[in-house]
Each structure stands twice: as structure tokens, then as C-alpha cells.
Motif scaffolding. Structure first.
Motif, mmCIF file in Angstrom:
data_model
loop_
_atom_site.group_PDB
_atom_site.id
_atom_site.type_symbol
_atom_site.label_atom_id
_atom_site.label_comp_id
_atom_site.label_asym_id
_atom_site.label_seq_id
_atom_site.Cartn_x
_atom_site.Cartn_y
_atom_site.Cartn_z
ATOM 1 N N LYS A 112 34.040 42.737 33.604
ATOM 2 C CA LYS A 112 33.382 43.488 34.685
ATOM 3 C C LYS A 112 33.405 44.987 34.430
ATOM 4 O O LYS A 112 32.383 45.662 34.511
ATOM 5 C CB LYS A 112 34.112 43.275 36.029
ATOM 6 C CG LYS A 112 34.240 41.891 36.487
ATOM 7 C CD LYS A 112 35.211 41.834 37.658
ATOM 8 C CE LYS A 112 36.602 42.164 37.214
ATOM 9 N NZ LYS A 112 37.685 42.001 38.089
ATOM 10 N N SER A 113 34.607 45.495 34.137
ATOM 11 C CA SER A 113 34.753 46.943 33.967
ATOM 12 C C SER A 113 33.956 47.435 32.763
ATOM 13 O O SER A 113 33.352 48.500 32.800
ATOM 14 C CB SER A 113 36.216 47.313 33.801
ATOM 15 O OG SER A 113 36.925 46.946 34.949
ATOM 16 N N THR A 114 33.943 46.636 31.689
ATOM 17 C CA THR A 114 33.161 47.002 30.509
ATOM 18 C C THR A 114 31.686 47.080 30.870
ATOM 19 O O THR A 114 30.984 47.998 30.462
ATOM 20 C CB THR A 114 33.364 45.945 29.409
ATOM 21 O OG1 THR A 114 34.742 45.678 29.287
ATOM 22 C CG2 THR A 114 32.830 46.418 28.090
ATOM 23 N N LEU A 115 31.243 46.109 31.666
ATOM 24 C CA LEU A 115 29.834 46.085 32.051
ATOM 25 C C LEU A 115 29.465 47.336 32.841
ATOM 26 O O LEU A 115 28.475 47.999 32.541
ATOM 27 C CB LEU A 115 29.545 44.824 32.877
ATOM 28 C CG LEU A 115 28.119 44.686 33.395
ATOM 29 C CD1 LEU A 115 27.135 44.586 32.236
ATOM 30 C CD2 LEU A 115 27.981 43.482 34.305
ATOM 31 N N VAL A 116 30.280 47.701 33.841
ATOM 32 C CA VAL A 116 29.884 48.833 34.676
ATOM 33 C C VAL A 116 29.960 50.154 33.906
ATOM 34 O O VAL A 116 29.254 51.100 34.239
ATOM 35 C CB VAL A 116 30.671 48.932 36.002
ATOM 36 C CG1 VAL A 116 30.366 47.740 36.869
ATOM 37 C CG2 VAL A 116 32.145 49.109 35.798
ATOM 38 N N GLY B 291 34.842 38.498 39.119
ATOM 39 C CA GLY B 291 35.326 37.877 37.892
ATOM 40 C C GLY B 291 36.803 38.189 37.803
ATOM 41 O O GLY B 291 37.248 39.177 38.364
ATOM 42 N N HIS B 292 37.562 37.321 37.109
ATOM 43 C CA HIS B 292 39.000 37.588 37.058
ATOM 44 C C HIS B 292 39.279 38.710 36.062
ATOM 45 O O HIS B 292 38.377 39.154 35.344
ATOM 46 C CB HIS B 292 39.782 36.316 36.726
ATOM 47 C CG HIS B 292 39.470 35.766 35.384
ATOM 48 N ND1 HIS B 292 40.000 36.280 34.233
ATOM 49 C CD2 HIS B 292 38.655 34.758 34.999
ATOM 50 C CE1 HIS B 292 39.536 35.610 33.201
ATOM 51 N NE2 HIS B 292 38.712 34.686 33.637
ATOM 52 N N THR B 293 40.527 39.161 36.005
ATOM 53 C CA THR B 293 40.904 40.264 35.120
ATOM 54 C C THR B 293 40.530 39.920 33.678
ATOM 55 O O THR B 293 40.815 38.822 33.214
ATOM 56 C CB THR B 293 42.425 40.491 35.201
ATOM 57 O OG1 THR B 293 42.803 40.362 36.562
ATOM 58 C CG2 THR B 293 42.807 41.852 34.693
ATOM 59 N N GLY B 294 39.882 40.858 33.009
ATOM 60 C CA GLY B 294 39.517 40.620 31.619
ATOM 61 C C GLY B 294 38.229 39.846 31.423
ATOM 62 O O GLY B 294 37.930 39.399 30.332
ATOM 63 N N MET C 241 31.185 36.892 36.760
ATOM 64 C CA MET C 241 31.419 36.996 35.320
ATOM 65 C C MET C 241 32.616 36.167 34.898
ATOM 66 O O MET C 241 33.606 36.076 35.615
ATOM 67 C CB MET C 241 31.663 38.459 34.932
ATOM 68 C CG MET C 241 30.431 39.300 35.088
ATOM 69 S SD MET C 241 30.532 40.810 34.150
ATOM 70 C CE MET C 241 30.503 40.202 32.487
ATOM 71 N N ASN C 242 32.497 35.571 33.709
ATOM 72 C CA ASN C 242 33.612 34.830 33.133
ATOM 73 C C ASN C 242 33.533 34.943 31.622
ATOM 74 O O ASN C 242 32.473 34.722 31.049
ATOM 75 C CB ASN C 242 33.555 33.367 33.573
ATOM 76 C CG ASN C 242 34.855 32.650 33.300
ATOM 77 O OD1 ASN C 242 35.912 33.271 33.252
ATOM 78 N ND2 ASN C 242 34.776 31.352 33.093
ATOM 79 N N ASN C 243 34.628 35.328 30.970
ATOM 80 C CA ASN C 243 34.680 35.500 29.511
ATOM 81 C C ASN C 243 33.513 36.300 28.954
ATOM 82 O O ASN C 243 32.904 35.920 27.954
ATOM 83 C CB ASN C 243 34.722 34.131 28.821
ATOM 84 C CG ASN C 243 36.003 33.403 29.130
ATOM 85 O OD1 ASN C 243 37.036 34.037 29.361
ATOM 86 N ND2 ASN C 243 35.938 32.085 29.164
#
Lengths: 266, 277
Positions: free
Chosen positions: B46-50, B40-43, B217-219
Motif C-alpha cells: 500500500k505505502s509503496t503504491l501511494v 491491505g495488511h502490513t507489507g 491489496m495483497n502481496n
């Protein structure tokens, strides 16, 4: 925990307060602070509360958000109040050993609490409604007279704006490092004082290193864009003092006069 | 399954001026032994999910279980969750703080309260897995090279012997050789120990060569999932989201309309055609 620190954060908007000239806003904030300490009775504080509330409402910054700034200072406020409560001499109402509760103590403690609360509210409203750049610009212009006396005003203003600018960045960084160490089983929340202080080492060492790295990178980036001190530097946005600023000044002046007359009445 | 997310949502600085929904009704399951990729692109969240995977963040709504432990529960043993799911952050070398690499890798085992012998064994084991030479262990983590720092930081998480290893952009900022080495070692680790790996990346080639299941992931939503080849075959949609497919996928599609996602597969196919000709 970290989310509670709101001082020095800008709340973007386009209200009357947001559009005021930064230098005027700084002066008016200083006047506001002086007024807080001039007040002698509760009528005055009532008036002050009304004025503060009114300013917050027209600034469009949510009240909840402004009030959050008091939370980290809660213990400080309570401590000050308790000290004043028992350390002020006067008519004794209640006594237990060396602890003396006086009538003057109670009113003084309440005054102190109100003063700190309004101090925080007023100053945080200033930083909420003024972007760091505008704020430093204001400070710099405010300090111009001292510049003639050899004070490096531009450098001081630049240092302040950089410090303000990096508050959110460093908070974010702290949050990230804390999470990374928590992922490795670090515990920041339990244990006694010494244990907690020791637990901060895995947080502080990386934080300092990254702060120094950032400072270094920023210095290089500034030099790459040929940054040099204040002399002969021109601005992208020249701010001008307009009618809204005059209206605000008159309004604050009226408020100050009102406080002074209320002081005499009480 | 080891990680199961059901309709989880998360919002940053709720109520503030910078309120931002980072996750929106995300559901996914990760099975034991999987090698899962998240792109997924920045923002995109992804990071929130992990960060939900090891209980650093808790879903505002929905449920996330790790090996049967619900992370939102008050009594949930988050320390246990964090040793089960080892999370390697982006630029993990920024978390190094000890005097020696050895001590830094030992940080997590020490926090777990293991015996000195066990800690020593784990440090050696973890540094071998990431390919750190033993003589580096007694150096300061600030005087070794960038790639070595990254490995030391990954070893620091591996020393917990987690059941799931989650890596958030483990190759960001590394040179091509460093990148290939890290990826090869992660793949080797997965093949040898059977550990479950979740790899977050936006290097499509990295993903295509390693993972066996892919989430896009997107948005703050999961918009596509499936085997990498299937996902990459829809590269027009990926490109609309600011992502892309491996170049070899696009090339092979143009050449012969075939879905391929690694250079190796493309080579086999082209060689096959040449032999027939």
C-alpha cells in the motif's frame, strides 16, 4: 544516494566464511590489513587481488555488492591519489609551475589507491559475512585481556553492536523523512552549498529527535528485561573454535608468507 | 480522472540480498472528487503504491499519470505533481522540525515560492480545516499533544492546496477519540471542498464509514476492488488475506444475511424491522 552506503550491513548466508568464528575473523581481518601495508610491489598486489577475489567468491556475497562499498569513497580515493601524485619527491618526469610529476609519485599514488580499495573490500567483507551480534561477541572476547585491566569491554562491545544495529534503521528513517519533506516541496539536490546545507535542517532535526527517542525506548526496553553489564552474563550461543577456523588461519598465514617472499623477489 | 496507474511494478533494493517485489502489475484509476480507500495488511504494498502517486517513487515498468503528467518522464515537473498530490505519510508528526507550528505548516507554501500574505492565509486556512486552534500556531510543535501534532502535520500538507490528498494510515497510534476526530475532519474536508481523497488504512470501520470506492491489496497486487459494501460482503476471502470486515458487517450477515458495512445502515435496518413488528 543512501542506498550506496553498504558498510556495516550484514549479507545473510551460510558459506565457509560466514561460519567462521567471529573472533578469528576479526584477527584474520587485522592480519589482512597489515598485509596490505606490507606489500612493496605489484606482484604482491596481484597476489592480494587473487586472495581477496577468492575469499569473496567463497563467501557467496555477490562481487557487485562488495564493490558497491567503494562508491561512496570514490572522491576520497581520487583526492588521496592526486595528493600523492604531486607531493612525492623523486625523479621528475613532467613539470608545470609548482606541480611536479615524479616516477615515485605515480607508483605511490597507485599503491595508495589500491590500499584503500582493498582496505574497504576486506573490512566490508567482514561485516557482510558476520552478523552484528557475532561481531560484537568477537570484539568482546578479543578485548577480554584488557577487561582484567579495568576496560569495560562488555559495555564497549554493547555500544558498538547497538551502533551497528541502528545503521540500517537510521538510514530507513532518513529515507522516510526525506520523502516526507520532498512531498512538501523540499529540494535536497539543487542550489549552491549554503542552500543545500540549509535544506538539510528539515531532515536533521526530525532525524535527531527520532534517534533520541529510539535510544530512550531501547534503554527502557533493556531495563525491562533486567539488563545489566557484562559480569556473570552467559551466552545463548557459545561459539567454539573448530577445524574451519584453523584451516582459515593456516591459509592466511600461507598467504602472508607468500607476500613476504614476493616482496623479497621484487 | 486525476491519477491513472497502468500495470505499474516496483522492486525494492534490486539485486541486493533483501530484494523484494513490492508492486506487481497494479492498475487503478482515481477520479476527481472520489473518496478512495486502500486496504491491505502490513507489507502488502500500500505505502509503496501511494508513494508513486506523487512521484516519490517511479514505476520500474508501466505508467503512472497524474493529471496527464507522466511521472517517469525525464522532463516531468515533479514539484508540480507533488503540489497536486499532497501525501501525508504514516506518523506524519515525525517530520515536524520548525520552531513554531505556524512555521512548520508554512514550510510547503514557502517552498512553493508564494507571497507572505498568501502563506499566512494558507496557514490559517489549513489549520482551521484540521481543527487546530489558532493559539497553538505559535507554540513549538514539540510541546503540543500527539493528536495536535498529527493535525499540524496534515495541515502542513493541506497548505499546498493539493487537488488530491493521500493519507497513509492517518489514524495509526491515535486514541479512539483522536481517530474519530481526524476521520470526521477528513470527511468534512472532502464534502466541503470536493478534494479527492485517498485513504490508506487497516481499520476496516474507518474505511467503511468514509470511502465510496475501495481497493484491496495483497502481496503487491490489487486483488479486489469495488464499493465498500460489495468488498466487505466477501469477508471470508478478506480474512484469508489477514484482513477482516467491519464487525457490524459480520453481525448483520449472521443475523439476516444482509450486506451492510456501517453501524448507521444496520441501525436503520433494525429499526425498520422493529417498526414493522
Amino acid at each position: 544516494m543512501l542506498k550506496d552506503i553498504t558498510l556495516g550491513q550484514y549479507f545473510p548466508g551460510n558459506s565457509f566464511i560466514h561460519r567462521l568464528d567471529a573472533m578469528i575473523k576479526l584477527i584474520l581481518s587485522a592480519v589482512y590489513l597489515v598485509i596490505i601495508f606490507l606489500i612493496k610491489n605489484f606482484y604482491g598486489y596481484g597476489l592480494l587481488a587473487a586472495f581477496t577475489l577468492f575469499t569473496i567468491i567463497i563467501s557467496t556475497v555477490p562481487l557487485k555488492f562488495v564493490l558497491k562499498g567503494i562508491k561512496p569513497l570514490l572522491w576520497f580515493i581520487i583526492f588521496t591519489a592526486i595528493l600523492n601524485l604531486f607531493m612525492t619527491g623523486g625523479t621528475v618526469i613532467w613539470q608545470f609551475g609548482f606541480l611536479k610529476l615524479t616516477k615515485e609519485g605515480i607508483s605511490f599514488a597507485v599503491f595508495m589507491m589500491l590500499r584503500i580499495v582493498f582496505l574497504v573490500l576486506g573490512t566490508s567483507l567482514l561485516t557482510y559475512t558476520t552478523s552484528p551480534i557475532a561481531l560484537t561477541d568477537g570484539i568482546e572476547r578479543l578485548l577480554t585481556p584488557f577487561g582484567k585491566m579495568g576496560l569495560p569491554t562488555h559495555e564497549l562491545a554493547m555500544m558498538m553492536s547497538i551502533a551497528l544495529r541502528f545503521i540500517p534503521t537510521l538510514l530507513e528513517e532518513t529515507d522516510k523523512i526525506m520523502k516526507a519533506q520532498m512531498a512538501r516541496g523540499a529540494d535536497f539536490q539543487s542550489g549552491n552549498l549554503i542552500k543545500r546545507a540549509k535544506a538539510l535542517i528539515p531532515l536533521l532535526v526530525p532525524l535527531f529527535i527520532s534517534a533520541f527517542r529510539r535510544a530512550d525506548e531501547l534503554a527502557i526496553a533493556m531495563e525491562c528485561r533486567c539488563y545489566r553489564g557484562g559480569k556473570n552474563r552467559t551466552r545463548l550461543n557459545e561459539s567454539k573454535i573448530g577445524y574451519p577456523d584453523i584451516i582459515a588461519c593456516v591459509f592466511v598465514l600461507l598467504f602472508a608468507l607468500a607476500i613476504i617472499s614476493v616482496n623479497k623477489a621484487g | 480522472m486525476i491519477i491513472k496507474a497502468e500495470n505499474i511494478s516496483y522492486t525494492y533494493s534490486e539485486g541486493g540480498p533483501f530484494e523484494k517485489a513490492a508492486l506487481y502489475n497494479v492498475s487503478l484509476t482515481i477520479n476527481r472528487g472520489d473518496f478512495v480507500g486502500i486496504i491491505g495488511h502490513t507489507g502488502s504494498g500500500k505505502s509503496t503504491l501511494v508513494q508513486h502517486f506523487n512521484g516519490l517513487l517511479k514505476p520500474e515498468s508501466g505508467r503512472l499519470t497524474v493529471d496527464g503528467i507522466d511521472t517517469s518522464e525525464k522532463k516531468a515537473d515533479l514539484k508540480k505533481v507533488r503540489t497536486k498530490v499532497g501525501l501525508v505519510f504514516q506518523y506524519p508528526e515525525h517530520q515536524l522540525f520548525e520552531e513554531t507550528v505556524r512555521k512548520d505548516i508554512a514550510f510547503a507554501p514557502v517552498n512553493m515560492g508564494l507571497s507572505p500574505d498568501e502563506i499566512h492565509d494558507r496557514v490559517i486556512w489549513a489549520s482551521r480545516l484540521v481543527g487546530l486552534p489558532e493559539e497553538i500556531l505559535d507554540k513549538s510543535p514539540f510541546e503540543i499533544s500527539g493528536g495536535q501534532k498529527r493535525r499540524a502535520a496534515i495541515a502542513g500538507v493541506l497548505a499546498m492546496k493539493p487537488e488530491v490528498l493521500v493519507l497513509d494510515e492517518p489514524t495509526a497510534g491515535l486514541d479512539p477519540r483522536g481517530r474519530d476526530e481526524i476521520l470526521r475532519q477528513i470527511k468534512k474536508l472532502h464534502d466541503e471542498t470536493g478534494i479527492t481523497v485517498v485513504l490508506v488504512s487497516h481499520g476496516m470501520e474507518d474505511i467503511a464509514n468514509t470511502v465510496n470506492y475501495l481497493y484491496v491489496m495483497n502481496n503487491g497486487r490489487i486483488v479486489m476492488h469495488g464499493e465498500p459494501m460489495k468488498v466487505f460482503s466477501r469477508y471470508e476471502e478478506l480474512e484469508e488475506m489477514g484482513l477482516t470486515a467491519p464487525q457490524v458487517t459480520k453481525l448483520m450477515k449472521k443475523l439476516c444475511g444482509l450486506d451492510v458495512c456501517t453501524v448507521h445502515q444496520a441501525k436503520e435496518y433494525i429499526l425498520g424491522v422493529l417498526r414493522r413488528a
